[in-house]
Design a protein around this motif. Structure first.
Motif, PDB file in Angstrom:
ATOM      1  N   CYS B  28       0.839  -1.204   0.000  1.00 45.32           N
ATOM      2  CA  CYS B  28       0.000   0.000   0.000  1.00 45.32           C
ATOM      3  C   CYS B  28       0.873   1.252   0.000  1.00 45.32           C
ATOM      4  O   CYS B  28       0.607   2.211  -0.737  1.00 45.32           O
ATOM      5  N   LEU B  29       1.930   1.239   0.847  1.00 47.42           N
ATOM      6  CA  LEU B  29       2.800   2.414   0.951  1.00 47.42           C
ATOM      7  C   LEU B  29       3.539   2.678  -0.358  1.00 47.42           C
ATOM      8  O   LEU B  29       3.580   3.809  -0.842  1.00 47.42           O
ATOM      9  N   PHE B  30       4.132   1.626  -0.905  1.00 51.47           N
ATOM     10  CA  PHE B  30       4.911   1.802  -2.138  1.00 51.47           C
ATOM     11  C   PHE B  30       3.998   1.999  -3.351  1.00 51.47           C
ATOM     12  O   PHE B  30       4.256   2.857  -4.195  1.00 51.47           O
ATOM     13  N   GLY B  31       2.944   1.196  -3.426  1.00 48.36           N
ATOM     14  CA  GLY B  31       2.097   1.207  -4.612  1.00 48.36           C
ATOM     15  C   GLY B  31       1.273   2.469  -4.771  1.00 48.36           C
ATOM     16  O   GLY B  31       1.029   2.926  -5.890  1.00 48.36           O
ATOM     17  N   LEU B  32       0.823   3.050  -3.627  1.00 48.74           N
ATOM     18  CA  LEU B  32      -0.032   4.235  -3.718  1.00 48.74           C
ATOM     19  C   LEU B  32       0.736   5.542  -3.499  1.00 48.74           C
ATOM     20  O   LEU B  32       0.240   6.622  -3.799  1.00 48.74           O
ATOM     21  N   TRP B  33       1.941   5.429  -2.950  1.00 49.83           N
ATOM     22  CA  TRP B  33       2.626   6.653  -2.549  1.00 49.83           C
ATOM     23  C   TRP B  33       4.114   6.655  -2.937  1.00 49.83           C
ATOM     24  O   TRP B  33       4.595   7.598  -3.572  1.00 49.83           O
ATOM     25  N   GLY B  34       4.854   5.600  -2.594  1.00 47.73           N
ATOM     26  CA  GLY B  34       6.314   5.583  -2.792  1.00 47.73           C
ATOM     27  C   GLY B  34       6.759   5.525  -4.249  1.00 47.73           C
ATOM     28  O   GLY B  34       7.701   6.222  -4.650  1.00 47.73           O
ATOM     29  N   ALA B  35       6.092   4.708  -5.036  1.00 51.73           N
ATOM     30  CA  ALA B  35       6.515   4.530  -6.438  1.00 51.73           C
ATOM     31  C   ALA B  35       6.084   5.741  -7.274  1.00 51.73           C
ATOM     32  O   ALA B  35       4.957   6.218  -7.124  1.00 51.73           O
ATOM     33  N   PRO B  36       6.959   6.212  -8.147  1.00 52.65           N
ATOM     34  CA  PRO B  36       6.578   7.369  -8.976  1.00 52.65           C
ATOM     35  C   PRO B  36       5.598   6.969 -10.073  1.00 52.65           C
ATOM     36  O   PRO B  36       5.569   5.795 -10.469  1.00 52.65           O
ATOM     37  N   PRO B  37       4.810   7.931 -10.582  1.00 50.86           N
ATOM     38  CA  PRO B  37       3.922   7.593 -11.709  1.00 50.86           C
ATOM     39  C   PRO B  37       4.747   7.292 -12.959  1.00 50.86           C
ATOM     40  O   PRO B  37       5.880   7.740 -13.079  1.00 50.86           O
ATOM     41  N   ASP B  38       4.159   6.539 -13.854  1.00 49.48           N
ATOM     42  CA  ASP B  38       4.860   6.164 -15.085  1.00 49.48           C
ATOM     43  C   ASP B  38       4.900   7.353 -16.059  1.00 49.48           C
ATOM     44  O   ASP B  38       3.989   8.175 -16.079  1.00 49.48           O
ATOM     45  N   ASP B  39       5.981   7.420 -16.871  1.00 47.91           N
ATOM     46  CA  ASP B  39       6.125   8.522 -17.833  1.00 47.91           C
ATOM     47  C   ASP B  39       4.951   8.574 -18.811  1.00 47.91           C
ATOM     48  O   ASP B  39       4.480   9.646 -19.163  1.00 47.91           O
ATOM     49  N   ARG B  40       4.500   7.411 -19.275  1.00 50.47           N
ATOM     50  CA  ARG B  40       3.444   7.375 -20.298  1.00 50.47           C
ATOM     51  C   ARG B  40       2.069   7.071 -19.702  1.00 50.47           C
ATOM     52  O   ARG B  40       1.075   7.631 -20.133  1.00 50.47           O
ATOM     53  N   GLN B  41       2.023   6.136 -18.756  1.00 52.55           N
ATOM     54  CA  GLN B  41       0.723   5.716 -18.218  1.00 52.55           C
ATOM     55  C   GLN B  41       0.237   6.612 -17.082  1.00 52.55           C
ATOM     56  O   GLN B  41      -0.928   6.546 -16.706  1.00 52.55           O
ATOM     57  N   GLY B  42       1.141   7.380 -16.490  1.00 51.66           N
ATOM     58  CA  GLY B  42       0.773   8.237 -15.362  1.00 51.66           C
ATOM     59  C   GLY B  42       0.413   7.411 -14.134  1.00 51.66           C
ATOM     60  O   GLY B  42       1.002   6.363 -13.878  1.00 51.66           O
ATOM     61  N   ALA B  44      -2.204   5.640 -13.572  1.00 51.08           N
ATOM     62  CA  ALA B  44      -2.878   4.359 -13.855  1.00 51.08           C
ATOM     63  C   ALA B  44      -1.934   3.177 -13.719  1.00 51.08           C
ATOM     64  O   ALA B  44      -2.369   2.037 -13.503  1.00 51.08           O
ATOM     65  N   MET B  45      -0.637   3.443 -13.811  1.00 51.29           N
ATOM     66  CA  MET B  45       0.392   2.409 -13.631  1.00 51.29           C
ATOM     67  C   MET B  45       0.215   1.683 -12.288  1.00 51.29           C
ATOM     68  O   MET B  45       0.538   0.500 -12.157  1.00 51.29           O
ATOM     69  N   ARG B  46      -0.320   2.407 -11.283  1.00 50.51           N
ATOM     70  CA  ARG B  46      -0.462   1.822  -9.938  1.00 50.51           C
ATOM     71  C   ARG B  46      -1.415   0.622  -9.928  1.00 50.51           C
ATOM     72  O   ARG B  46      -1.373  -0.181  -9.000  1.00 50.51           O
ATOM     73  N   LEU B  47      -2.259   0.521 -10.923  1.00 50.86           N
ATOM     74  CA  LEU B  47      -3.148  -0.647 -11.011  1.00 50.86           C
ATOM     75  C   LEU B  47      -2.373  -1.899 -11.408  1.00 50.86           C
ATOM     76  O   LEU B  47      -2.798  -3.021 -11.113  1.00 50.86           O
ATOM     77  N   LEU B  48      -1.227  -1.713 -12.060  1.00 49.54           N
ATOM     78  CA  LEU B  48      -0.441  -2.886 -12.478  1.00 49.54           C
ATOM     79  C   LEU B  48       0.231  -3.580 -11.291  1.00 49.54           C
ATOM     80  O   LEU B  48       0.608  -4.743 -11.397  1.00 49.54           O
ATOM     81  N   TYR B  49       0.360  -2.854 -10.159  1.00 54.76           N
ATOM     82  CA  TYR B  49       0.897  -3.500  -8.953  1.00 54.76           C
ATOM     83  C   TYR B  49      -0.107  -4.507  -8.364  1.00 54.76           C
ATOM     84  O   TYR B  49       0.232  -5.260  -7.453  1.00 54.76           O
ATOM     85  N   LEU B  50      -1.345  -4.460  -8.842  1.00 51.56           N
ATOM     86  CA  LEU B  50      -2.355  -5.456  -8.446  1.00 51.56           C
ATOM     87  C   LEU B  50      -2.607  -6.450  -9.582  1.00 51.56           C
ATOM     88  O   LEU B  50      -2.782  -7.640  -9.344  1.00 51.56           O
ATOM     89  N   HIS B  51      -2.642  -5.915 -10.800  1.00 53.72           N
ATOM     90  CA  HIS B  51      -2.987  -6.747 -11.965  1.00 53.72           C
ATOM     91  C   HIS B  51      -1.935  -7.833 -12.216  1.00 53.72           C
ATOM     92  O   HIS B  51      -2.287  -9.008 -12.386  1.00 53.72           O
TER      93      HIS B  51
END
Lengths: 57, 248
Positions: B28-42, B44-51
């Motif tokens: 939760c900490l890394f996926g919603l806050w720690g990891a930066p958004p993707d250059d192209r996907q922005g 929405a990339m955070r959904l791939l940490y679940l998918h």
């Protein structure tokens, strides 16, 4: 820490369209997994209670 | 207590449970806050940490079901334990496949512009979901332990044929879904840094959750079997008591 991170994420969700999808996906996944775990735990408890009650008879 | 009644030692189960909770909090900490958004996907990339971990766990759960089913079919290793493991793992596999489809759809809307595409990867994954849903329905048909176990095992092995089809669908057909990313050396934009770390935390957390839930579902299957056996004995007693002629 987790609560503040989630709160920050919810605030950002209202500002960005992509966050709406992100929060929906995360909440849905959490709800499904937690729901499955709680339901299984409850069924185990009910079953163990029935088994011990029948052993006591 | 019969050793077959528990899949994992209770102490090991507690360790895995605590590990799963720590993993989920870290995710939760890394996926919603720690990891930066993707250059192209922005974002929405955070959904791939679940998918991605959901899809990995779906494959893994169905592999466990297939192995347990093969062990049940093999006369030397035949045991009710393998049938229960197969059923428990398939149920979790269906849940993770469902999550893969739904979270993938939520990611697809902002990135592809559609909720669903008739793409080979998506369609074969949906087929996988319904195949194992059918397998779970088949498991509910009553019968004696050996014949139902054999029937379930054969169905599980047939359904497993779809798993490599899902995995290689992006190689065999031209698809909207991207090809393998994490272990693809030919890809120019590789996942790395905090994003890669978050993905690995997600895979680890989901795997620990799977092992914990598999143990719990197995325990429930044992209890259900014992209760069903007791109910049958009770019914036979009542019936033979009501009709003295029966059972002599």
């Amino acid at each position: 820490m987790t609560t503040s991170a989630l709160f920050a994420a919810v605030v950002r969700a209202s500002q960005s369209d992509a966050w709406t999808y992100v929060i929906t996906g995360w909440l849905l996944t959490g709800a499904v997994v937690a729901g499955y775990w709680l339901r299984t735990r409850a069924r185990i408890r009910v079953g163990e209670t029935r088994l011990s009650a029948e052993r006591d008879q | 207590m019969n050793p077959r009644d528990q899949l994992l030692d209770p102490r090991l189960r507690r360790v895995i449970g605590v590990g799963a909770v720590i993993g989920v909090v870290a995710l939760c900490l890394f996926g919603l806050w720690g990891a930066p958004p993707d250059d192209r996907q922005g974002e929405a990339m955070r959904l791939l940490y679940l998918h991605v971990p959901s899809a990995w766990l779906a494959y893994f759960a169905f592999l466990v079901t297939a192995i347990a089913s093969a062990l049940f079919l093999w006369p030397r290793t035949r045991s009710i334990v393998w049938d229960r493991v197969a059923g428990a793992s398939a149920e979790l596999g269906v849940i993770f496949t469902g999550l893969t489809l739904v979270v993938g759809s939520l990611w697809g809307r902002p990135i592809w512009g559609v909720w669903w595409a008739w793409d080979a990867r998506l369609v074969t994954t949906a087929v996988l979901f319904f195949l194992y849903l059918g397998y779970l329905a088949l498991r509910r048909i009553p019968g004696d332990a050996i014949s139902t176990g054999k029937r379930n095992a054969i169905a599980a092995l047939i359904a497993f044929v779809d798993v490599p089809i899902v995995h290689f669908s992006v190689e065999w057909w031209r698809t909207l879904h991207q090809k393998a990313t994490v272990f693809n050396p030919e890809l120019s934009a590789r996942i790395e840094g905090v994003q890669a770390l978050t993905l690995w935390i997600a895979v680890l957390a989901f795997t620990l959750v799977y092992v914990y839930l598999l143990d719990r579902r197995y325990r429930l299957a044992v209890i259900d079997d014992v209760l069903a056996e007791q109910a049958l004995e009770q019914a036979i007693k009542i019936r033979t008591g009501d009709n003295p002629g029966v059972g002599r």
